[in-house]
Structure formats: C-alpha cells, structure tokens
Write an enzyme that holds these catalytic residues in place. Structure first.
Site, PDB file in Angstrom:
ATOM      1  N   LYS A  52       2.258  -7.951   0.824  1.00  0.00           N
ATOM      2  CA  LYS A  52       1.951  -8.615   2.097  1.00  0.00           C
ATOM      3  C   LYS A  52       2.980  -9.704   2.426  1.00  0.00           C
ATOM      4  O   LYS A  52       3.292  -9.926   3.604  1.00  0.00           O
ATOM      5  CB  LYS A  52       0.536  -9.199   2.053  1.00  0.00           C
ATOM      6  CG  LYS A  52      -0.574  -8.137   2.084  1.00  0.00           C
ATOM      7  CD  LYS A  52      -0.481  -7.246   3.308  1.00  0.00           C
ATOM      8  CE  LYS A  52      -1.790  -6.550   3.656  1.00  0.00           C
ATOM      9  NZ  LYS A  52      -1.608  -5.557   4.751  1.00  0.00           N
TER      10      LYS A  52
ATOM     11  N   TYR B 188      -0.745  -6.710  -4.286  1.00  0.00           N
ATOM     12  CA  TYR B 188      -1.101  -6.773  -2.859  1.00  0.00           C
ATOM     13  C   TYR B 188      -0.394  -7.948  -2.171  1.00  0.00           C
ATOM     14  O   TYR B 188       0.185  -7.820  -1.089  1.00  0.00           O
ATOM     15  CB  TYR B 188      -2.620  -6.902  -2.765  1.00  0.00           C
ATOM     16  CG  TYR B 188      -3.204  -7.033  -1.389  1.00  0.00           C
ATOM     17  CD1 TYR B 188      -3.340  -5.923  -0.556  1.00  0.00           C
ATOM     18  CD2 TYR B 188      -3.669  -8.265  -0.926  1.00  0.00           C
ATOM     19  CE1 TYR B 188      -3.906  -6.039   0.699  1.00  0.00           C
ATOM     20  CE2 TYR B 188      -4.247  -8.386   0.322  1.00  0.00           C
ATOM     21  CZ  TYR B 188      -4.365  -7.272   1.139  1.00  0.00           C
ATOM     22  OH  TYR B 188      -4.926  -7.401   2.378  1.00  0.00           O
TER      23      TYR B 188
ATOM     24  N   ASP C  37      -5.183   7.951  10.223  1.00  0.00           N
ATOM     25  CA  ASP C  37      -5.850   7.541   8.981  1.00  0.00           C
ATOM     26  C   ASP C  37      -5.887   8.729   8.039  1.00  0.00           C
ATOM     27  O   ASP C  37      -6.187   9.849   8.421  1.00  0.00           O
ATOM     28  CB  ASP C  37      -7.289   7.049   9.227  1.00  0.00           C
ATOM     29  CG  ASP C  37      -7.758   6.073   8.169  1.00  0.00           C
ATOM     30  OD1 ASP C  37      -7.997   4.898   8.505  1.00  0.00           O
ATOM     31  OD2 ASP C  37      -7.873   6.482   7.000  1.00  0.00           O
TER      32      ASP C  37
ATOM     33  N   THR D 225     -15.056  -6.320   5.639  1.00  0.00           N
ATOM     34  CA  THR D 225     -14.935  -4.857   5.643  1.00  0.00           C
ATOM     35  C   THR D 225     -15.224  -4.391   4.224  1.00  0.00           C
ATOM     36  O   THR D 225     -15.442  -5.216   3.329  1.00  0.00           O
ATOM     37  CB  THR D 225     -13.513  -4.420   6.027  1.00  0.00           C
ATOM     38  OG1 THR D 225     -12.618  -4.847   4.995  1.00  0.00           O
ATOM     39  CG2 THR D 225     -13.062  -5.001   7.359  1.00  0.00           C
TER      40      THR D 225
ATOM     41  N   ASP E 177      -0.106  10.329   5.794  1.00  0.00           N
ATOM     42  CA  ASP E 177       0.002   9.197   4.874  1.00  0.00           C
ATOM     43  C   ASP E 177       1.167   8.343   5.380  1.00  0.00           C
ATOM     44  O   ASP E 177       2.305   8.806   5.440  1.00  0.00           O
ATOM     45  CB  ASP E 177       0.300   9.753   3.468  1.00  0.00           C
ATOM     46  CG  ASP E 177       0.617   8.683   2.446  1.00  0.00           C
ATOM     47  OD1 ASP E 177       0.783   7.507   2.822  1.00  0.00           O
ATOM     48  OD2 ASP E 177       0.725   9.041   1.255  1.00  0.00           O
TER      49      ASP E 177
END
Ligand SMILES: NC(=O)c1ccc[n+]([C@@H]2O[C@H](COP(=O)([O-])OP(=O)(O)OC[C@H]3O[C@@H](n4cnc5c(N)ncnc54)[C@H](O)[C@@H]3O)[C@@H](O)[C@H]2O)c1
Length: 298
Positions: free
Chosen positions: A174, A170, A38, A204, A72
């Site tokens: 995806k 996004y 991460d 989240t 990254d």
C-alpha cells in the site's frame, strides 16, 4: 442516468463486494457506464466466483449500464484485456479505479514468502498492470490529437502510509501504491490524466475484527469522493492521497524533507552522535496508525 460522471466509461476493480461494489453502484447512479471487475476471490486471494454478476444486475435494475469482467488484475495480459473490454463494449475509457485487494496478515518473524508475494502481487502489480494499459490507451488518444480528460484512482491504506504492525506485506504494497500514485500523476499529466489515491476505512469482510462492528464506517461512504475525483470538476487535483472514513475526508500529507544539517563535506560516523538525535528531536514525529501526529491530534 444523469449525474456528475454522466456518459463516462469506468473500470472498478474488485467491485463485487465491499468498497468496490459501493463505487460501482454510485458511478452508475451518477450516469457512468461501468465495467465491474472481480475475480470473486476469498479475503486471502484464493478461489474465484461469479460474484461480480450480481452487481451488474443491481446496476441494470437501477436503469444503469454495466458489464462483468472476471480478470485477475495482477495478470498483466488479463489487465490489458480488462482495459480493452471497456473500449470494445462502451467505445472508450475515462476512469480506472484500482480497488481489488487481499489480506494475508502475519507478524514478520512468521511471514512466509508465499504470503509476502501473494499480497504484493495483487495490490502492487494489480494496480500497476491496469494503470499501465489504461495509460498507454490514453497516451495513444492524446498523440492522435483527441481530447483526453481521464482519471486513475488507486487504493492505498493507513496501514501503508502510517504503518500497522502485523501487515508488513500489505503495508509495503500500500505504501508502494501511494508512491506509484505520485509518480504516475507526474508522468501522465501531459496526456490529460490525473492520478490520485484514497486510503479508506470501512467495515467489510476484510476489516472484520480490525474495525469494531457498529463503528461509523459504511463501505458506501468511500464512493462519493472517488466519483467526484473521476468527474470533470476534479481536473485540477492530482498526485494526492485522501483518507476517507464515514463523512470525514482528509488529505494525507506526504513525506517531505524536514530539519537538515550540512557539514559542507563528508561526515565521520563518530561525529553524528552529537548531531542526529538533536535533528530527530527537531523533526515532526511519524504519524500514529490513525494518521494523527502525536501531541497534535485534531
Ligand atoms: N475496508 C477497509 O477498511 C480498508 C482499509 C484500507 C484499505 N482498503 C482497501 O480497499 C480495497 C477494497 O477492500 P474491501 O474492504 O472492500 O475488501 P473486500 O474483500 O470486500 O473486496 C475486495 C474485492 O477484491 C477482489 N479481488 C481480490 N483479488 C483480486 C484480483 N486479483 N483481481 C480482481 N479482483 C480481486 C475480491 O474478490 C473482493 O471482491 C482493498 O484494496 C483494500 O486493501 C480497505
């Protein structure tokens, strides 16, 4: 620790928090050795922190084995170092879970090129790059005559496979990940690698305001399927996308050719008005954002 992935070496990207943290902890409980990747970024992808270290500490407290990796995932060379870190530290790699992600939601009429590029980069390139390096590693093992029983699990979204307004960048990334999953499954089968994807829904920081708080959508509910897909039992499942929310798992059925017409030669555009609307009427409608076909909700 013993469990269905005992002894397997696993990379989970974006594992400091949210769904990825749940994956990393469940892998450890089920006996895997985990590389907790991460960057420690904000939801929009800016900044970095040491957030992954806390997950490694949690795993060690459970009696499991884990290391931190702060690369990254969208950095091609960084992704190579990520794959190498698993091999260097644990001696092998069996599972790659591409989970890292960011959001920069905006209606298309206002979206900037930077908002487009940042999201496409982290999700699409950030899935391709680790996948590419892990696949090359497994091909090398297979060509050397060593047994390979490896797994890639990517992370897509209902936003991409069904379409959610306000998330053009996004959703495009995806949908690309879902397409890449199908292609990678076909390419890598010969090396003993399965490739599947999950489209999760969970509360989240990324979905605050999108999923009502209090809804049944715990981020830790996604891990059991991901861990099972990573196990030896899942060898026969590849090229699939699964919707997962709380205890509900469904298979996302992909694009396929529906009703057809064939004139036996080239159409004149003026002829098509008598043909295409009727053809569209015969076809199943596109799914709603929740994945259900209108009129056939289960
Ligand atoms: N939460 C949901 O309902 C939902 C729905 C559909 C898809 N997803 C997907 O699930 C995945 C996890 O999302 P989440 O809800 O847990 O979000 P989250 O923001 O809690 O976690 C994402 C993690 O990815 C990390 N990250 C971001 N950019 C990175 C990079 N370049 N390299 C390495 N790490 C990076 C972040 O630091 C963060 O810890 C994402 O791919 C997301 O798009 C989530």
């Amino acid at each position: 620790m013993s469990g269905i992935v005992e002894g397997r070496v696993v990379i989970v990207t974006g594992a400091a928090r949210g769904i990825g943290r749940g994956h990393a902890l469940e892998f450890a409980r089920q006996g895997a050795k985990v590389v907790v990747n991460d960057l420690g970024a904000e939801v929009d992808g800016t900044g970095s922190s040491e957030a992954a270290a806390a997950v490694v500490e949690e795993i060690e407290a459970l009696g499991g084995e884990a290391i931190v990796n702060g690369e990254d995932v969208s950095d091609f060379d960084g992704a190579a170092r990520l794959v190498q870190s698993a091999v260097d530290h644990f001696g092998d790699l069996h599972v790659l879970v591409n989970n890292a992600g960011i959001l920069r939601d905006r209606m298309l009429v206002n979206m900037t090129a930077e908002e487009w590029d940042a999201v496409i980069r982290v999700h699409l390139r950030g899935t391709f790059a680790p996948l590419r390096h892990a696949a090359a590693y497994w091909r090398g093992r297979a060509k050397a005559g060593e047994p390979v029983d490896a797994r890639i699990i990517n992370t897509t979204s209902s936003s991409g496979i069904y379409g959610n307004p306000g998330q053009g960048n996004y959703g495009a990334a995806k949908a690309g990940i879902a397409g890449l999953t199908v292609i990678a499954a076909k390419e890598l089968e010969r090396y003993g690698v399965t490739v599947n994807a999950v489209a999760p829904a969970a509360l989240t920081r990324m979905t605050q305001g999108l999923i009502p708080s209090g809804a049944a959508a715990d981020p830790d509910d996604i891990a059991p399927l991901v861990v099972w897909l990573s196990s030896a039992e899942a060898r026969g499942v590849t090229g699939r996308v699964f919707n997962v929310r709380a205890g509900v798992i469904s298979v996302a059925e992909g694009w396929h050719a529906g009703p057809a017409v064939d004139k036996g030669g080239r159409w004149d555009p003026a002829e098509l008005g008598a043909v295409i609307p009727a053809l569209v009427d015969k076809a199943a409608p596109n799914a709603l954002t929740n994945g259900q076909i209108p009129g056939r909700e289960s």
